[in-house]
Each structure stands twice: as structure tokens, then as C-alpha cells.
Scaffold this motif. Structure first.
Motif, PDB file in Angstrom:
ATOM      1  N   MET A   1       7.502   0.708 -24.317  1.00 40.42           N
ATOM      2  CA  MET A   1       6.640   1.481 -23.436  1.00 40.42           C
ATOM      3  C   MET A   1       7.408   1.867 -22.188  1.00 40.42           C
ATOM      4  O   MET A   1       7.992   1.015 -21.535  1.00 40.42           O
ATOM      5  CB  MET A   1       5.413   0.641 -23.091  1.00 40.42           C
ATOM      6  N   LYS A   2       7.378   3.123 -21.882  1.00 45.10           N
ATOM      7  CA  LYS A   2       8.046   3.599 -20.681  1.00 45.10           C
ATOM      8  C   LYS A   2       7.168   3.310 -19.471  1.00 45.10           C
ATOM      9  O   LYS A   2       5.962   3.444 -19.518  1.00 45.10           O
ATOM     10  CB  LYS A   2       8.295   5.095 -20.810  1.00 45.10           C
ATOM     11  N   SER A   3       7.792   2.911 -18.360  1.00 47.33           N
ATOM     12  CA  SER A   3       7.052   2.642 -17.136  1.00 47.33           C
ATOM     13  C   SER A   3       7.390   3.717 -16.110  1.00 47.33           C
ATOM     14  O   SER A   3       8.556   3.940 -15.793  1.00 47.33           O
ATOM     15  CB  SER A   3       7.420   1.262 -16.588  1.00 47.33           C
ATOM     16  N   VAL A   4       6.368   4.381 -15.622  1.00 47.80           N
ATOM     17  CA  VAL A   4       6.538   5.423 -14.625  1.00 47.80           C
ATOM     18  C   VAL A   4       5.997   4.891 -13.302  1.00 47.80           C
ATOM     19  O   VAL A   4       4.839   4.476 -13.235  1.00 47.80           O
ATOM     20  CB  VAL A   4       5.773   6.704 -15.034  1.00 47.80           C
ATOM     21  N   PRO A   5       6.826   4.850 -12.256  1.00 44.39           N
ATOM     22  CA  PRO A   5       6.315   4.389 -10.961  1.00 44.39           C
ATOM     23  C   PRO A   5       5.146   5.271 -10.499  1.00 44.39           C
ATOM     24  O   PRO A   5       5.236   6.487 -10.543  1.00 44.39           O
ATOM     25  CB  PRO A   5       7.505   4.538 -10.019  1.00 44.39           C
ATOM     26  N   GLY A   6       4.068   4.638 -10.119  1.00 43.64           N
ATOM     27  CA  GLY A   6       2.876   5.366  -9.702  1.00 43.64           C
ATOM     28  C   GLY A   6       1.814   5.446 -10.773  1.00 43.64           C
ATOM     29  O   GLY A   6       0.682   5.816 -10.500  1.00 43.64           O
ATOM     30  N   SER A   7       2.188   5.098 -12.013  1.00 40.66           N
ATOM     31  CA  SER A   7       1.182   5.106 -13.076  1.00 40.66           C
ATOM     32  C   SER A   7       0.392   3.810 -13.041  1.00 40.66           C
ATOM     33  O   SER A   7       0.743   2.857 -12.344  1.00 40.66           O
ATOM     34  CB  SER A   7       1.848   5.311 -14.438  1.00 40.66           C
ATOM     35  N   LEU A   8      -0.671   3.769 -13.791  1.00 40.50           N
ATOM     36  CA  LEU A   8      -1.584   2.642 -13.795  1.00 40.50           C
ATOM     37  C   LEU A   8      -0.860   1.332 -14.098  1.00 40.50           C
ATOM     38  O   LEU A   8      -0.075   1.249 -15.034  1.00 40.50           O
ATOM     39  CB  LEU A   8      -2.684   2.878 -14.835  1.00 40.50           C
ATOM     40  N   GLY A   9      -1.091   0.322 -13.272  1.00 41.18           N
ATOM     41  CA  GLY A   9      -0.497  -0.986 -13.485  1.00 41.18           C
ATOM     42  C   GLY A   9       0.808  -1.211 -12.746  1.00 41.18           C
ATOM     43  O   GLY A   9       1.513  -2.166 -13.029  1.00 41.18           O
ATOM     44  N   THR A  10       1.134  -0.353 -11.790  1.00 44.96           N
ATOM     45  CA  THR A  10       2.362  -0.527 -11.009  1.00 44.96           C
ATOM     46  C   THR A  10       2.013  -0.729  -9.536  1.00 44.96           C
ATOM     47  O   THR A  10       0.916  -0.403  -9.095  1.00 44.96           O
ATOM     48  CB  THR A  10       3.288   0.699 -11.142  1.00 44.96           C
ATOM     49  N   ALA A  11       2.973  -1.262  -8.799  1.00 39.97           N
ATOM     50  CA  ALA A  11       2.763  -1.477  -7.363  1.00 39.97           C
ATOM     51  C   ALA A  11       2.600  -0.153  -6.623  1.00 39.97           C
ATOM     52  O   ALA A  11       1.833  -0.063  -5.654  1.00 39.97           O
ATOM     53  CB  ALA A  11       3.921  -2.275  -6.779  1.00 39.97           C
ATOM     54  N   ALA A  12       3.299   0.874  -7.068  1.00 41.79           N
ATOM     55  CA  ALA A  12       3.161   2.188  -6.431  1.00 41.79           C
ATOM     56  C   ALA A  12       1.760   2.745  -6.643  1.00 41.79           C
ATOM     57  O   ALA A  12       1.214   3.435  -5.771  1.00 41.79           O
ATOM     58  CB  ALA A  12       4.198   3.155  -6.983  1.00 41.79           C
ATOM     59  N   SER A  13       1.168   2.433  -7.781  1.00 43.30           N
ATOM     60  CA  SER A  13      -0.199   2.876  -8.041  1.00 43.30           C
ATOM     61  C   SER A  13      -1.190   2.205  -7.094  1.00 43.30           C
ATOM     62  O   SER A  13      -2.147   2.845  -6.623  1.00 43.30           O
ATOM     63  CB  SER A  13      -0.585   2.592  -9.491  1.00 43.30           C
ATOM     64  N   ILE A  14      -0.975   0.923  -6.804  1.00 39.97           N
ATOM     65  CA  ILE A  14      -1.842   0.241  -5.841  1.00 39.97           C
ATOM     66  C   ILE A  14      -1.724   0.907  -4.471  1.00 39.97           C
ATOM     67  O   ILE A  14      -2.733   1.124  -3.792  1.00 39.97           O
ATOM     68  CB  ILE A  14      -1.481  -1.260  -5.740  1.00 39.97           C
ATOM     69  N   ALA A  15      -0.508   1.243  -4.075  1.00 34.94           N
ATOM     70  CA  ALA A  15      -0.314   1.903  -2.780  1.00 34.94           C
ATOM     71  C   ALA A  15      -1.009   3.261  -2.751  1.00 34.94           C
ATOM     72  O   ALA A  15      -1.657   3.612  -1.750  1.00 34.94           O
ATOM     73  CB  ALA A  15       1.172   2.063  -2.499  1.00 34.94           C
ATOM     74  N   LEU A  16      -0.909   4.023  -3.842  1.00 35.74           N
ATOM     75  CA  LEU A  16      -1.591   5.317  -3.903  1.00 35.74           C
ATOM     76  C   LEU A  16      -3.107   5.144  -3.831  1.00 35.74           C
ATOM     77  O   LEU A  16      -3.795   5.875  -3.117  1.00 35.74           O
ATOM     78  CB  LEU A  16      -1.220   6.049  -5.199  1.00 35.74           C
ATOM     79  N   ARG A  17      -3.622   4.159  -4.555  1.00 36.33           N
ATOM     80  CA  ARG A  17      -5.077   3.932  -4.581  1.00 36.33           C
ATOM     81  C   ARG A  17      -5.597   3.483  -3.213  1.00 36.33           C
ATOM     82  O   ARG A  17      -6.634   3.947  -2.756  1.00 36.33           O
ATOM     83  CB  ARG A  17      -5.454   2.901  -5.638  1.00 36.33           C
ATOM     84  N   PHE A  18      -4.885   2.573  -2.565  1.00 34.54           N
ATOM     85  CA  PHE A  18      -5.336   2.142  -1.238  1.00 34.54           C
ATOM     86  C   PHE A  18      -5.194   3.269  -0.216  1.00 34.54           C
ATOM     87  O   PHE A  18      -6.001   3.371   0.705  1.00 34.54           O
ATOM     88  CB  PHE A  18      -4.617   0.879  -0.785  1.00 34.54           C
ATOM     89  N   GLY A  19      -4.196   4.119  -0.388  1.00 34.60           N
ATOM     90  CA  GLY A  19      -4.091   5.302   0.463  1.00 34.60           C
ATOM     91  C   GLY A  19      -5.287   6.225   0.281  1.00 34.60           C
ATOM     92  O   GLY A  19      -5.823   6.769   1.252  1.00 34.60           O
ATOM     93  N   GLN A  20      -5.725   6.380  -0.963  1.00 37.61           N
ATOM     94  CA  GLN A  20      -6.906   7.199  -1.237  1.00 37.61           C
ATOM     95  C   GLN A  20      -8.143   6.610  -0.568  1.00 37.61           C
ATOM     96  O   GLN A  20      -8.947   7.335   0.031  1.00 37.61           O
ATOM     97  CB  GLN A  20      -7.135   7.304  -2.744  1.00 37.61           C
ATOM     98  N   VAL A  21      -8.294   5.291  -0.671  1.00 34.14           N
ATOM     99  CA  VAL A  21      -9.445   4.631  -0.051  1.00 34.14           C
ATOM    100  C   VAL A  21      -9.416   4.792   1.465  1.00 34.14           C
ATOM    101  O   VAL A  21     -10.433   5.119   2.091  1.00 34.14           O
ATOM    102  CB  VAL A  21      -9.488   3.131  -0.451  1.00 34.14           C
ATOM    103  N   ILE A  22      -8.255   4.597   2.053  1.00 36.55           N
ATOM    104  CA  ILE A  22      -8.133   4.692   3.513  1.00 36.55           C
ATOM    105  C   ILE A  22      -8.411   6.114   3.999  1.00 36.55           C
ATOM    106  O   ILE A  22      -9.170   6.324   4.950  1.00 36.55           O
ATOM    107  CB  ILE A  22      -6.742   4.198   3.971  1.00 36.55           C
ATOM    108  N   PHE A  23      -7.806   7.118   3.355  1.00 41.19           N
ATOM    109  CA  PHE A  23      -8.005   8.495   3.797  1.00 41.19           C
ATOM    110  C   PHE A  23      -9.440   8.969   3.552  1.00 41.19           C
ATOM    111  O   PHE A  23     -10.010   9.683   4.381  1.00 41.19           O
ATOM    112  CB  PHE A  23      -7.015   9.446   3.126  1.00 41.19           C
ATOM    113  N   SER A  24     -10.026   8.575   2.424  1.00 39.97           N
ATOM    114  CA  SER A  24     -11.412   8.967   2.153  1.00 39.97           C
ATOM    115  C   SER A  24     -12.372   8.309   3.139  1.00 39.97           C
ATOM    116  O   SER A  24     -13.295   8.953   3.646  1.00 39.97           O
ATOM    117  CB  SER A  24     -11.801   8.587   0.719  1.00 39.97           C
ATOM    118  N   SER A  25     -12.157   7.030   3.411  1.00 37.66           N
ATOM    119  CA  SER A  25     -13.011   6.329   4.376  1.00 37.66           C
ATOM    120  C   SER A  25     -12.876   6.928   5.767  1.00 37.66           C
ATOM    121  O   SER A  25     -13.878   7.124   6.471  1.00 37.66           O
ATOM    122  CB  SER A  25     -12.650   4.845   4.425  1.00 37.66           C
ATOM    123  N   SER A  26     -11.656   7.220   6.155  1.00 38.35           N
ATOM    124  CA  SER A  26     -11.432   7.823   7.471  1.00 38.35           C
ATOM    125  C   SER A  26     -12.065   9.201   7.567  1.00 38.35           C
ATOM    126  O   SER A  26     -12.610   9.574   8.614  1.00 38.35           O
ATOM    127  CB  SER A  26      -9.939   7.921   7.761  1.00 38.35           C
TER     128      SER A  26
END
Length: 155
Positions: A1-26
Motif C-alpha cells: 500500500m502506498k502512503s501519501v502524506p496528507g491522506s487518511l491515517g497520517t500525521a499530516a492529515s491530522i494537521a489538515l483536519r485540525f486546521g479545518q476545525v480551527i479555521f471553521s470555528s474562527s
């Protein structure tokens, strides 16, 4: 299985998701500071879509964290397709909300009669900018997951 940074199940994905939460909340906070936002449909639409983006992104951030902690990434094609379609739909809705908010603020500022005080309109502009940032992160998340899609059926 190829791993793409930012795809589901990676640390970059968590950073993207929390960024979405922060910007949407703000974005919601800056929009809600003006008590007259409910008078305009575009502003209500923006608050509604940002309100949908927060639980969606937070839930997927928790799923990413669980995948990292258990070292068992979610790579079932059915679940992955739901996440990709949800990300794409939500990113288009977020783009629509941000664009409509930005255009309405521009219209209110350039009208002959002042419909909103400059301080209030600047808050609406900040809210629109934060909604655009949330859209960008949602789009990036969905594109990284789409990039991984051809390798799901290869396993």
C-alpha cells in the motif's frame, strides 16, 4: 500500500483536519460577533456550512489519530469513498459559502447607503477569509485521498 502524506491515517492529515476545525470555528466566531448576520442569507449559509465542517473534520481527525495509534490505517474502499465524497461535497459548499459571504460584504461596503458599520463589515471579511482557508484545507485533504484511491484496489 502506498502512503501519501496528507491522506487518511497520517500525521499530516491530522494537521489538515485540525486546521479545518480551527479555521471553521474562527469563521463562525467572527461572523457571530455581529448580531445582525442573520439578516442576510449568505451569512446564515456560511455559518451553517462552517457548522457542518467542524464535526466532519473533528471526527476525521479522531479517526486519523486512532489509525496512527493502532498502526492500522483505514483502507477499505467503501469507507474511503464516503470520506472522499464527503470532503469534496463539503469543500464545494465551503467555497460557495466563502464566496457568497465575500461578495455580500463587498456589496455592503460599496453601497451608497452604509448597511453595516466598517468595524462589523471587517469582521465579516475576516470570517470570509477564514472560510476560504478552511475550503483550501478541505480541498487539499480530499485531493490527497483521491490520489491514494487507485492503490486501494491493488491490495
Amino acid at each position: 500500500m502506498k502512503s501519501v502524506p496528507g491522506s487518511l491515517g497520517t500525521a499530516a492529515s491530522i494537521a489538515l483536519r485540525f486546521g479545518q476545525v480551527i479555521f471553521s470555528s474562527s469563521s463562525i466566531v467572527f461572523m457571530s460577533l455581529g448580531v445582525g448576520f442573520y439578516s442576510y442569507t449568505a451569512f446564515c449559509f456560511s455559518v451553517t456550512i462552517m457548522g457542518l465542517a467542524i464535526p466532519w473534520s473533528f471526527t476525521l481527525a479522531i479517526l486519523d489519530g486512532y489509525s496512527i495509534l493502532t498502526k492500522f490505517p483505514v483502507h477499505q474502499s467503501g469507507i474511503f469513498m464516503v470520506i472522499i465524497i464527503g470532503d469534496l461535497v463539503l469543500s464545494f459548499l465551503t467555497l460557495a459559502a466563502a464566496s457568497s459571504t465575500a461578495s455580500l460584504v463587498d456589496l455592503l461596503l460599496k453601497a451608497d447607503v452604509s448597511f453595516c458599520p466598517p468595524k462589523l463589515c471587517s469582521r465579516y471579511q475576516i470570517s470570509a477569509a477564514l472560510a476560504f482557508l478552511s475550503w483550501f484545507l478541505l480541498l487539499v485533504s480530499s485531493l490527497f485521498n483521491i490520489w491514494l484511491l487507485p492503490w486501494l484496489d491493488a491490495d
